[in-house]
Design a protein around this motif. Structure first.
Motif, PDB file in Angstrom:
ATOM      1  N   GLN A   1      51.729   5.484  60.223  1.00 57.59           N
ATOM      2  CA  GLN A   1      52.396   4.345  59.597  1.00 57.59           C
ATOM      3  C   GLN A   1      53.122   4.822  58.345  1.00 57.59           C
ATOM      4  N   LEU A   2      54.392   4.437  58.237  1.00 55.56           N
ATOM      5  CA  LEU A   2      55.198   4.684  57.042  1.00 55.56           C
ATOM      6  C   LEU A   2      55.668   3.340  56.510  1.00 55.56           C
ATOM      7  N   ALA A   3      55.580   3.180  55.203  1.00 52.55           N
ATOM      8  CA  ALA A   3      55.972   1.891  54.621  1.00 52.55           C
ATOM      9  C   ALA A   3      56.603   2.123  53.258  1.00 52.55           C
ATOM     10  N   LEU A   4      57.630   1.320  52.959  1.00 50.60           N
ATOM     11  CA  LEU A   4      58.258   1.277  51.638  1.00 50.60           C
ATOM     12  C   LEU A   4      57.844  -0.046  51.021  1.00 50.60           C
ATOM     13  N   GLY A   5      56.829   0.035  50.163  1.00 49.63           N
ATOM     14  CA  GLY A   5      56.267  -1.204  49.631  1.00 49.63           C
ATOM     15  C   GLY A   5      55.630  -1.998  50.762  1.00 49.63           C
TER      16      GLY A   5
ATOM     17  N   ALA B   1      60.933   1.343  40.386  1.00 50.41           N
ATOM     18  CA  ALA B   1      60.019   2.267  41.063  1.00 50.41           C
ATOM     19  C   ALA B   1      59.513   1.638  42.354  1.00 50.41           C
ATOM     20  N   HIS B   2      59.619   2.351  43.436  1.00 52.63           N
ATOM     21  CA  HIS B   2      59.149   1.898  44.742  1.00 52.63           C
ATOM     22  C   HIS B   2      58.171   2.929  45.306  1.00 52.63           C
ATOM     23  N   GLU B   3      57.134   2.426  46.005  1.00 56.01           N
ATOM     24  CA  GLU B   3      56.078   3.295  46.539  1.00 56.01           C
ATOM     25  C   GLU B   3      56.261   3.480  48.047  1.00 56.01           C
ATOM     26  N   ILE B   4      56.212   4.742  48.452  1.00 53.91           N
ATOM     27  CA  ILE B   4      56.230   5.106  49.872  1.00 53.91           C
ATOM     28  C   ILE B   4      54.802   5.492  50.266  1.00 53.91           C
ATOM     29  N   VAL B   5      54.312   4.938  51.377  1.00 51.21           N
ATOM     30  CA  VAL B   5      52.950   5.204  51.848  1.00 51.21           C
ATOM     31  C   VAL B   5      53.023   5.788  53.246  1.00 51.21           C
TER      32      VAL B   5
ATOM     33  N   THR C   1      48.691   9.285  51.999  1.00 51.49           N
ATOM     34  CA  THR C   1      49.401   9.867  50.862  1.00 51.49           C
ATOM     35  C   THR C   1      50.420   8.855  50.343  1.00 51.49           C
ATOM     36  N   ARG C   2      50.571   8.779  49.001  1.00 51.56           N
ATOM     37  CA  ARG C   2      51.525   7.851  48.367  1.00 51.56           C
ATOM     38  C   ARG C   2      52.443   8.630  47.418  1.00 51.56           C
ATOM     39  N   GLU C   3      53.708   8.252  47.438  1.00 53.10           N
ATOM     40  CA  GLU C   3      54.698   8.845  46.531  1.00 53.10           C
ATOM     41  C   GLU C   3      55.598   7.733  45.996  1.00 53.10           C
ATOM     42  N   ASN C   4      56.112   7.964  44.766  1.00 50.44           N
ATOM     43  CA  ASN C   4      57.005   6.992  44.137  1.00 50.44           C
ATOM     44  C   ASN C   4      58.446   7.477  44.187  1.00 50.44           C
ATOM     45  N   VAL C   5      59.370   6.533  44.398  1.00 50.17           N
ATOM     46  CA  VAL C   5      60.808   6.804  44.387  1.00 50.17           C
ATOM     47  C   VAL C   5      61.445   5.848  43.377  1.00 50.17           C
TER      48      VAL C   5
END
Length: 416
Positions: free
Chosen positions: A305-309, A337-341, A353-357
């Motif tokens: 699963q990939l999600a942007l917010g 700031a948006h979080e990718i999960v 894993t989480r990263e911010n863009v």
């Protein structure tokens, strides 16, 4: 098959030889068929009790019979002969009948009969033998063949075995997913089946036998085998099988198998997935997302699963060996700031894993400059095109001049 039971020869001193044969079968007040009615002399035999007595008297008869057989010294003539017992069949299902043949080598054998609580009837007799049918055998039963040989009583005991097929043979449910290299307990549940001394339980992977144990007494019975799950076990079918071996009883080997159950094994690493995204991007601009995890087995069955917010992306998932890679594109409509999960799940275990863009608004100056650059490029292209057109036209005019110049001297000479 001659039974190896107890044989005793007991003298009956002082008793006249019975001359009256057994009478025809009689019936008790309930209408059941019982053993033949005894003659008058029968009552003088202390060790002979007819089979129409109730069960309590039957056991008294057995005890007294054994006591007399053990306490009285055997005679010289009767000791030479024994009673033999043959069963056909030696083991039966509940409710079936058994044919019993009582025989001896004694030439003067008389009054050969059986003693049992079962309903029975004579089916034939001859010199030194008599046959009987024991009906409706419902449990393991001991009975006696007895007779007289020269005023000595000869007795042999034998047993009828009841066999039953298992009512339930079931492999206990397996876990939905089992981790690799961890012990796996296989359990077979068994109900019914007799005799247990001839009943074994084996567990299988496909047609490969993993272990075998005798079925213990008790209901239900559980037989277990522990194995170490490997990659080869993924997708394998496991089952258990009972074997009731009555070949020693003149019957066969009866097998009963459970329904197979499929095992799924898995492996997941300890480290989380690697998530690659740009650190900065702009509003309404597409940018790539890539998530990778190594050491996944089987990688093709993992869920990604990939999600942007709160926006779920639609990744393309590719597996190669134990590596799992998911790629997608994303864009944000608002700056900030948006979080990718990225999370990957297999066997009930999830790694995340989480990263911010950081999303920035588009720069007007940059847009103006871009438009200016595009305008200049357009002018340059137009100028280059015009120059090319002028050059082609000039070349064409020069060619026409060159075509007319040789004709002028001829025209001048003609004029002269």
């Amino acid at each position: 098959m001659w039974d190896q039971g107890l044989t005793e020869v007991c003298p009956l001193r002082g008793l006249p030889e019975p001359s009256t044969p057994l009478g025809p079968p009689t019936r008790n007040p309930g209408g059941d068929r019982v053993s033949p009615a005894p003659p008058q002399d029968w009552t003088r035999m202390a060790t002979m009790v007819p089979s129409w007595l109730p069960s309590g008297a039957y056991w008294i008869f057995l005890i007294s019979l054994l006591l007399v057989a053990c306490l009285l010294p055997p005679g010289a003539q009767g000791q030479e002969f024994q009673m033999r017992v043959e069963l056909q069949p030696p083991a039966v299902l509940p409710g079936e009948s058994v044919l019993v043949n009582c025989s001896t080598d004694c030439l003067h054998a008389k009054l050969i009969s059986v003693e049992t609580y079962l309903l029975w009837e004579p089916v034939g007799s001859g010199r030194g033998w008599a046959a009987f049918q024991l009906n409706n055998v419902t449990g393991d039963t001991q009975f006696f063949c007895f007779g007289l040989c020269d005023d000595f009583q000869i007795v042999r005991s034998s047993n009828i075995t009841i066999y039953r097929f298992p009512e339930r043979v079931e492999l206990a449910p397996l876990p939905p997913w089992h981790p690799l290299d961890k012990p796996l307990l296989l359990s077979c549940l068994l109900s019914g089946g007799a005799p247990r001394a001839h009943l074994t339980v084996a567990l299988f992977k496909g047609e490969e036998e993993l272990g075998r144990q005798p079925a213990a007494k008790g209901e239900p019975t559980e037989v277990t085998v522990t194995v170490s799950a490997s990659r080869d076990d993924h997708g394998a079918n496991f089952s258990c099988r009972t074997e009731l071996d009555l070949r020693s009883q003149g019957l066969g080997l009866f097998q009963n198998s459970s329904a197979p159950r499929k095992l799924q094994t898995f492996a997941m690493p300890v480290t989380p997935p690697r998530l690659v995204v740009p650190q900065f991007s702009e509003v309404e601009t597409l940018w790539p997302v890539e998530c990778t995890l190594d050491g996944v087995f089987p990688a093709s069955e993992a869920q990604v699963q990939l999600a942007l917010g709160n926006q779920s992306l639609n990744p393309a998932v590719v597996s190669h060996g134990d590596r799992l890679t998911a790629t997608a594109t994303a864009k944000a409509e608002q700056k900030g700031a948006h979080e990718i999960v990225c999370n990957m799940t297999l066997g009930g275990k999830t790694l995340e894993t989480r990263e911010n863009v950081t999303i920035q608004s588009q720069n007007p100056l940059a847009i103006t400059i871009s438009l200016g650059v595009l305008a200049i490029l357009g002018l340059v292209i137009i100028a280059a095109a015009l120059m090319c057109v002028f050059r082609v036209q000039k070349q064409s005019d020069t060619y026409q001049v060159n075509q007319t110049s040789p004709r002028q001297p001829k025209e001048a000479a003609a004029a002269e």
